[in-house]
Design an enzyme around this catalytic site. Sequence first.
Site, PDB file in Angstrom:
ATOM      1  N   GLY A  33      42.953   7.366   8.218  1.00 27.93           N
ATOM      2  CA  GLY A  33      42.073   8.482   7.918  1.00 27.93           C
ATOM      3  C   GLY A  33      40.776   8.056   7.298  1.00 27.93           C
ATOM      4  N   ASN A  34      40.032   9.043   6.918  1.00 28.04           N
ATOM      5  CA  ASN A  34      38.679   8.851   6.474  1.00 28.04           C
ATOM      6  C   ASN A  34      38.426   9.748   5.277  1.00 28.04           C
ATOM      7  OD1 ASN A  34      35.755   8.698   6.639  1.00 28.04           O
ATOM      8  ND2 ASN A  34      36.189   7.816   8.638  1.00 28.04           N
ATOM      9  N   ARG A  35      37.749   9.215   4.253  1.00 26.38           N
ATOM     10  CA  ARG A  35      37.554   9.997   3.021  1.00 26.38           C
ATOM     11  C   ARG A  35      36.395  10.955   3.147  1.00 26.38           C
ATOM     12  NH1 ARG A  35      38.403   6.298  -2.130  1.00 26.38           N
ATOM     13  NH2 ARG A  35      36.237   6.877  -2.395  1.00 26.38           N
ATOM     14  N   SER A  36      36.550  11.960   3.983  1.00 25.28           N
ATOM     15  CA  SER A  36      35.499  12.958   4.094  1.00 25.28           C
ATOM     16  C   SER A  36      36.112  14.314   3.800  1.00 25.28           C
ATOM     17  CB  SER A  36      34.915  12.946   5.505  1.00 25.28           C
ATOM     18  OG  SER A  36      34.076  14.067   5.677  1.00 25.28           O
TER      19      SER A  36
END
Length: 237
Positions: A33-36
């Site tokens: 995942g991605n920290r957005s």
Amino acid sequence: MGRESGDQDLRGRHVVVSAGGTREPLDPVRYLGNRSSGKQGHALAAAAAARGARVTLVTTAPTEVSGVDIVPVETALQLRDAVREAVADDADAVVMAAAVADFRPETYAPTKIKKTHEARADGGEDDSAPTITLVRNPDILADLVSSRGSGTAPVIVGFAAETGDENGSVLDHGRAKLDRKGCDVLVVNEVGADKTFGADDNTVTVLRRGSDDVVEVGPATKAAVADAVWDVVTTLL
Ligand code: CTP
Ligand code: CA
């Protein structure tokens, strides 16, 4: 830019916004995942709706936004398909605020990957760590630019989170990315140790292709940043 609050300067327009970080599944319980947080994208959608636009928000963090059509997605491939479909519906502008994972696991394990896997030929257990092979996801923004061809619609806006490094400043990297991607506008966000993901305020620099002018915004609320981005986009519609 002289816009009065309450102006309906996007009335009659269809705009598409992508938001959030894509999740690339590894097995039924895990993903890369991605920290957005998706907050800036959601603020862009809300601001466009307030300015009279019909808005399609393709998001990995679906929460209701007043007056906005929400299309929930998880992976980069789903996000690409949903954005393409929305853009094909006569879009005037598309803003890629989503943090799209550059890579996804090559294979999806349909059952949970176990810490200790199957017994070896000698009857022992294999405790070695698995290797995950990644493949590249399509570049959705660059694909939007190439499918637009020589036309001028929709206006295409990218986002970039950059840090300065030995190869250049945040702005240098932003300019290079704008040239590489070929979009009309690039919103550059400086990220670093003290600039946390998910914060309510944001500081950005808005770059336009073919212009040396930059618009600096912030620190300001994500709502104010959103309005500043639409101020630039409306000049290109
Ligand atoms: N983007 C996209 N598809 C991808 C990756 C990025 O559409 N597969 C979009 C993002 O939504 C954003 C812009 O491209 O609007 C810039 O993303 P960024 O990750 O900064 O660019 P990359 O080309 O992936 O470069 P980097 O190597 O710096 O990650
Ligand atoms: Ca990237």
